[in-house]
Design a protein around this motif. Structure first.
Motif, PDB file in Angstrom:
ATOM      1  N   VAL A 104       0.867  -1.179   0.000  1.00  0.00           N
ATOM      2  CA  VAL A 104       0.000   0.000   0.000  1.00  0.00           C
ATOM      3  C   VAL A 104       0.903   1.228   0.000  1.00  0.00           C
ATOM      4  O   VAL A 104       1.518   1.569   1.008  1.00  0.00           O
ATOM      5  CB  VAL A 104      -0.938   0.019   1.223  1.00  0.00           C
ATOM      6  N   SER A 105       1.021   1.850  -1.157  1.00  0.00           N
ATOM      7  CA  SER A 105       1.919   2.987  -1.300  1.00  0.00           C
ATOM      8  C   SER A 105       1.136   4.289  -1.268  1.00  0.00           C
ATOM      9  O   SER A 105       0.070   4.396  -1.869  1.00  0.00           O
ATOM     10  CB  SER A 105       2.682   2.909  -2.617  1.00  0.00           C
ATOM     11  N   THR A 106       1.697   5.249  -0.590  1.00  0.00           N
ATOM     12  CA  THR A 106       1.096   6.581  -0.596  1.00  0.00           C
ATOM     13  C   THR A 106       1.976   7.491  -1.462  1.00  0.00           C
ATOM     14  O   THR A 106       3.006   7.066  -1.969  1.00  0.00           O
ATOM     15  CB  THR A 106       0.995   7.143   0.826  1.00  0.00           C
ATOM     16  N   HIS A 107       1.546   8.743  -1.608  1.00  0.00           N
ATOM     17  CA  HIS A 107       2.329   9.748  -2.334  1.00  0.00           C
ATOM     18  C   HIS A 107       2.626   9.337  -3.776  1.00  0.00           C
ATOM     19  O   HIS A 107       3.738   9.490  -4.275  1.00  0.00           O
ATOM     20  CB  HIS A 107       3.630  10.061  -1.589  1.00  0.00           C
ATOM     21  N   ALA A 108       1.614   8.782  -4.445  1.00  0.00           N
ATOM     22  CA  ALA A 108       1.763   8.467  -5.869  1.00  0.00           C
ATOM     23  C   ALA A 108       1.429   9.708  -6.687  1.00  0.00           C
ATOM     24  O   ALA A 108       0.649  10.560  -6.261  1.00  0.00           O
ATOM     25  CB  ALA A 108       0.827   7.320  -6.242  1.00  0.00           C
ATOM     26  N   GLY A 109       2.019   9.797  -7.856  1.00  0.00           N
ATOM     27  CA  GLY A 109       1.637  10.838  -8.816  1.00  0.00           C
ATOM     28  C   GLY A 109       2.188  12.215  -8.532  1.00  0.00           C
ATOM     29  O   GLY A 109       2.898  12.453  -7.552  1.00  0.00           O
ATOM     30  N   ILE A 110       1.814  13.168  -9.416  1.00  0.00           N
ATOM     31  CA  ILE A 110       2.335  14.539  -9.316  1.00  0.00           C
ATOM     32  C   ILE A 110       1.760  15.299  -8.132  1.00  0.00           C
ATOM     33  O   ILE A 110       2.330  16.293  -7.695  1.00  0.00           O
ATOM     34  CB  ILE A 110       2.066  15.357 -10.606  1.00  0.00           C
ATOM     35  N   SER A 111       0.640  14.818  -7.590  1.00  0.00           N
ATOM     36  CA  SER A 111       0.015  15.561  -6.482  1.00  0.00           C
ATOM     37  C   SER A 111       0.855  15.501  -5.210  1.00  0.00           C
ATOM     38  O   SER A 111       0.508  16.127  -4.208  1.00  0.00           O
ATOM     39  CB  SER A 111      -1.406  15.038  -6.217  1.00  0.00           C
ATOM     40  N   ILE A 246     -12.049   8.493 -23.379  1.00  0.00           N
ATOM     41  CA  ILE A 246     -10.901   9.281 -22.902  1.00  0.00           C
ATOM     42  C   ILE A 246     -10.513   8.748 -21.526  1.00  0.00           C
ATOM     43  O   ILE A 246     -11.355   8.660 -20.626  1.00  0.00           O
ATOM     44  CB  ILE A 246     -11.245  10.787 -22.824  1.00  0.00           C
ATOM     45  N   THR A 247      -9.277   8.330 -21.379  1.00  0.00           N
ATOM     46  CA  THR A 247      -8.818   7.844 -20.078  1.00  0.00           C
ATOM     47  C   THR A 247      -8.110   8.979 -19.343  1.00  0.00           C
ATOM     48  O   THR A 247      -7.413   9.783 -19.957  1.00  0.00           O
ATOM     49  CB  THR A 247      -7.856   6.649 -20.230  1.00  0.00           C
ATOM     50  N   CYS A 248      -8.315   9.046 -18.033  1.00  0.00           N
ATOM     51  CA  CYS A 248      -7.752  10.140 -17.225  1.00  0.00           C
ATOM     52  C   CYS A 248      -7.022   9.547 -16.036  1.00  0.00           C
ATOM     53  O   CYS A 248      -7.636   8.877 -15.199  1.00  0.00           O
ATOM     54  CB  CYS A 248      -8.855  11.055 -16.695  1.00  0.00           C
ATOM     55  N   GLU A 249      -5.719   9.773 -15.950  1.00  0.00           N
ATOM     56  CA  GLU A 249      -4.963   9.216 -14.829  1.00  0.00           C
ATOM     57  C   GLU A 249      -3.817  10.147 -14.443  1.00  0.00           C
ATOM     58  O   GLU A 249      -3.239  10.836 -15.290  1.00  0.00           O
ATOM     59  CB  GLU A 249      -4.409   7.835 -15.189  1.00  0.00           C
ATOM     60  N   GLU A 250      -3.498  10.121 -13.181  1.00  0.00           N
ATOM     61  CA  GLU A 250      -2.375  10.907 -12.659  1.00  0.00           C
ATOM     62  C   GLU A 250      -1.144  10.000 -12.729  1.00  0.00           C
ATOM     63  O   GLU A 250      -0.600   9.567 -11.716  1.00  0.00           O
ATOM     64  CB  GLU A 250      -2.692  11.310 -11.209  1.00  0.00           C
ATOM     65  N   SER A 285       8.489  20.393  -9.036  1.00  0.00           N
ATOM     66  CA  SER A 285       7.917  21.025  -7.843  1.00  0.00           C
ATOM     67  C   SER A 285       6.792  21.982  -8.202  1.00  0.00           C
ATOM     68  O   SER A 285       6.792  22.573  -9.276  1.00  0.00           O
ATOM     69  CB  SER A 285       9.005  21.798  -7.084  1.00  0.00           C
ATOM     70  N   GLY A 286       5.876  22.132  -7.286  1.00  0.00           N
ATOM     71  CA  GLY A 286       4.768  23.057  -7.488  1.00  0.00           C
ATOM     72  C   GLY A 286       3.613  22.631  -6.611  1.00  0.00           C
ATOM     73  O   GLY A 286       3.660  21.558  -6.003  1.00  0.00           O
ATOM     74  N   LYS A 287       2.575  23.466  -6.541  1.00  0.00           N
ATOM     75  CA  LYS A 287       1.383  23.058  -5.801  1.00  0.00           C
ATOM     76  C   LYS A 287       0.621  22.033  -6.649  1.00  0.00           C
ATOM     77  O   LYS A 287       0.592  22.144  -7.879  1.00  0.00           O
ATOM     78  CB  LYS A 287       0.502  24.275  -5.530  1.00  0.00           C
ATOM     79  N   PRO A 288      -0.003  21.061  -6.001  1.00  0.00           N
ATOM     80  CA  PRO A 288      -0.717  20.033  -6.780  1.00  0.00           C
ATOM     81  C   PRO A 288      -1.644  20.625  -7.843  1.00  0.00           C
ATOM     82  O   PRO A 288      -1.611  20.183  -9.004  1.00  0.00           O
ATOM     83  CB  PRO A 288      -1.494  19.271  -5.706  1.00  0.00           C
ATOM     84  N   GLN A 289      -2.442  21.610  -7.472  1.00  0.00           N
ATOM     85  CA  GLN A 289      -3.379  22.175  -8.454  1.00  0.00           C
ATOM     86  C   GLN A 289      -2.654  22.815  -9.628  1.00  0.00           C
ATOM     87  O   GLN A 289      -3.092  22.733 -10.777  1.00  0.00           O
ATOM     88  CB  GLN A 289      -4.324  23.180  -7.785  1.00  0.00           C
ATOM     89  N   GLU A 290      -1.520  23.452  -9.331  1.00  0.00           N
ATOM     90  CA  GLU A 290      -0.716  24.051 -10.415  1.00  0.00           C
ATOM     91  C   GLU A 290      -0.176  22.967 -11.330  1.00  0.00           C
ATOM     92  O   GLU A 290      -0.124  23.126 -12.556  1.00  0.00           O
ATOM     93  CB  GLU A 290       0.470  24.831  -9.825  1.00  0.00           C
ATOM     94  N   LEU A 291       0.237  21.864 -10.709  1.00  0.00           N
ATOM     95  CA  LEU A 291       0.821  20.777 -11.509  1.00  0.00           C
ATOM     96  C   LEU A 291      -0.230  20.097 -12.383  1.00  0.00           C
ATOM     97  O   LEU A 291       0.031  19.771 -13.546  1.00  0.00           O
ATOM     98  CB  LEU A 291       1.503  19.757 -10.590  1.00  0.00           C
ATOM     99  N   PHE A 292      -1.441  19.899 -11.835  1.00  0.00           N
ATOM    100  CA  PHE A 292      -2.504  19.312 -12.659  1.00  0.00           C
ATOM    101  C   PHE A 292      -2.756  20.197 -13.887  1.00  0.00           C
ATOM    102  O   PHE A 292      -2.972  19.700 -14.992  1.00  0.00           O
ATOM    103  CB  PHE A 292      -3.797  19.150 -11.847  1.00  0.00           C
ATOM    104  N   LYS A 293      -2.703  21.516 -13.697  1.00  0.00           N
ATOM    105  CA  LYS A 293      -2.907  22.437 -14.843  1.00  0.00           C
ATOM    106  C   LYS A 293      -1.727  22.360 -15.793  1.00  0.00           C
ATOM    107  O   LYS A 293      -1.903  22.266 -17.005  1.00  0.00           O
ATOM    108  CB  LYS A 293      -3.069  23.875 -14.336  1.00  0.00           C
ATOM    109  N   PHE A 294      -0.506  22.413 -15.224  1.00  0.00           N
ATOM    110  CA  PHE A 294       0.704  22.432 -16.056  1.00  0.00           C
ATOM    111  C   PHE A 294       0.771  21.192 -16.951  1.00  0.00           C
ATOM    112  O   PHE A 294       1.145  21.278 -18.117  1.00  0.00           O
ATOM    113  CB  PHE A 294       1.955  22.501 -15.172  1.00  0.00           C
TER     114      PHE A 294
END
Lengths: 311, 274
Positions: A104-111, A246-250, A285-294
């Motif tokens: 069980v891994s935490t901290h996955a993805g750009i968030s 359309i598939t959507c994944e982090e 690096s960046g805030k999660p919301q900024e990274l989702f946009k970027f």
């Protein structure tokens, strides 16, 4: 106003709940028990929680050994180090021998956000999905997380459960939600396009679908929380109904949910599939919301992608 | 089993190793031959197991961390009745339970699949931890190679076994001084093994791994030690021991003998070829 909960907090709480009834549960961590929240289990059952230090490979070897002697082992760290560094141990020892180890891994993805690329695993689904015997699950909210952890505890065999650092909005209600392994639930029906999402992206997909309804675009949304095994029936049915997916994944567009959908449909019901995810790049690096946009993974990006591909 | 019996048994195990690798046409005779006294003594005189009930709760656990030396383990298991000696002829062949490296799913009695070096050692320590938490008296043994110590996880495991005070755990290093690319010393030196493990908090003894008396005493020392530490036996051995042209060389680390070499080996081991 949406209510937000941290999946890893629910994970820790659920471990405590399970630990009360099952003395056979061992929990291991690699010096991140405060972050993964296995510390909650440690506080209750110090004799059955093992901090293995900053040594993910050895943690999973010990986990394998404990499983061989009859334990149900939950082993946690950040997704990058647990699935990345320890991959060959997971493959050769845990998965091959079908051992009862729950990764069980935490901290996955750009968030993961500010910590940057070194801590943002965008390849973990690909890594785990390629291994025989391995189940791969990625919950979309807190309730689903708890249900998956329960399922993991009562189901023998290796499993990878992907959690995030960020809090997730509550999507499901106790009265109406039940976790069924291997099932992709239809969260919203529609006829023009299907969004197949996992993890944090499920909420973005739902938001996008509601906004698109205002523009008379009918969107079907699937929660693909069971990435392996995959609910082929639900996905093929969606392909039949909407023709566009359309598939959507982090996660990287290579090897993750999108790839799994393409592999399935290419064999059984070829339709156009657009993959939204990290386009073969590292995070930063960046805030999660900024990274989702970027990285073009925000609700607005989904809306844009739907419109572009429906024309 | 007494000294005489063990000597005969060891010779017989050596013959089976050479025969099975020859039949297979590939495999690892060198490191199998070096570990014969270590493993035969363990299985004959110390390890608690029941071939008819390999998952018995009262068993001790043995893990071959140097999984490539499967012919050694299989030969001993055949003698102990896990499967017919005849089955050794299937080694490394399609459909065989005797895979090139031990496979726990295929062969009852194998605790965990090994072959990827370093991993069996860590798994063995994990079993020892679990047994200790449950206050069980079962022991855990693992056999490693000296070249294997180059794997980084070995040292993670060494650190953790000491941290958790796994005094129910006995690791044996078959220190035959050779690995596939050459001598351990020239490829990547691992000495001084004993001092390294001592500094990691292990109780260590160093012995001649072909001297049955010393091997016996080392296992006795493990069973009687009260140090609260994990126990290490560093066994100095000869790669390829028993077959002159396989001794002290990397040449037969991972290679089967030719028909001529096989004939010669069997004569040296006191038996005419098949």
């Amino acid at each position: 106003m949406k209510k937000y909960l941290a999946l890893r907090e629910i994970y820790g709480q659920k471990l405590v709940e399970l630990g009360k009834n099952d003395e056979n549960i061992f929990v291991m961590d690699a010096d991140l028990s405060g972050s993964t929240r296995t510390v909650l289990f440690k506080n209750q059952f110090p004799d059955r929680h093992f901090n293995m230090g900053i040594a993910e490979c050895n943690m999973l070897l010990f986990a394998a050994g404990a499983a061989i002697s009859g334990k149900t082992v939950f082993a946690s760290s950040f997704a990058m180090f647990e699935t990345g560094r320890a991959w060959e141990i997971i493959r050769n020892t845990i998965a091959h021998d079908n051992l009862n180890v729950k990764i069980v891994s935490t901290h996955a993805g750009i968030s993961v956000g500010e910590d940057g690329y070194s801590h943002q695993a965008n390849e973990d689904i690909a890594l785990m999905r390629a291994i025989p015997n391995m189940q791969v699950l990625c919950p979309a909210d807190a309730l689903e997380t708890g249900a998956m952890i329960e399922y993991a505890a009562e189901t023998k065999g290796p499993m990878y459960i992907r959690l995030s650092r960020e809090t997730f909005p509550v999507l499901f209600q106790e009265e109406s939600y039940s976790f069924t392994p291997n099932q992709a639930k239809v969260l919203k029906d529609g006829k023009d396009v299907t969004l197949i999402a996992c993890g944090r992206m499920v909420d973005f997909a739902l938001e996008a679908s509601h906004k698109l309804e205002d523009e008379k675009i009918s969107v079907r949304v699937l929660n693909a929380s069971s990435i392996k095994p995959m609910d082929s029936e639900a996905i093929i049915e969606s392909a039949r109904k909407t023709k566009l997916i359309i598939t959507c994944e982090e996660h990287s567009i290579i090897g993750g949910l999108g790839s799994a959908v393409i592999e399935l449909l290419s064999d059984s019901y070829p339709v156009k599939v657009i993959r939204m995810g990290l386009k073969d790049v590292f995070g930063q690096s960046g805030k999660p919301q900024e990274l989702f946009k970027f990285y073009e993974l925000s609700t607005e990006d989904i809306i844009k992608t739907v419109k572009e591909n429906l024309q | 089993m007494d000294r005489n019996g063990l000597e005969k048994q060891c010779l017989e195990v050596r013959r089976l190793i050479v025969k099975s690798v020859y039949e297979a046409g590939s495999g690892h005779p060198g490191g199998s031959l070096s570990g014969v006294e270590l493993l035969t003594t363990l299985f004959e005189n110390f390890l608690k197991f029941d071939p008819k009930n390999p998952k018995s709760d009262s068993r001790d656990y043995f893990i071959l961390s140097k999984g490539h030396c499967a012919p050694l383990l299989y030969s001993i298991m055949a003698f102990k009745g896990y499967f017919p000696v005849e089955e050794l002829k299937t080694l490394r062949k399609l459909g065989s339970r005797l895979q090139g490296h031990p496979d726990a799913l295929k062969l009852p009695g194998i605790e965990v699949s090994t072959g990827s070096l370093g991993q069996g050692f860590g798994v063995a320590a994990g079993i020892a931890l679990s047994l200790k938490i449950d206050k069980k008296v079962n022991k855990v043994y693992a056999l490693l190679g000296d070249g294997e110590l180059q794997e980084g996880t070995v040292w993670e495991t060494a650190m953790a076994a000491s941290h958790f005070k796994l005094d129910n755990f006995c690791a044996v290093i078959d220190s035959n001084k050779f690995q596939i690319d050459g001598s351990v010393e020239t490829v990547m030196g691992v000495e001084p093994i004993k001092q390294k493990f001592e500094s990691f908090g292990w109780e260590c003894v160093q012995i001649n791994g072909h001297d049955l008396k010393q091997v016996d005493e080392a296992y006795q020392a493990f069973l009687s030690h009260k140090s609260g530490k994990p126990f290490l036996i560093v066994a100095d051995t000869l790669k390829g021991k028993g077959v002159s042209f396989m001794e002290n060389t990397e040449k037969f680390h991972g290679k089967a003998p030719s028909p001529e070499e096989f004939e010669k080996a069997m004569i040296e081991l006191g038996e005419k070829a098949l």
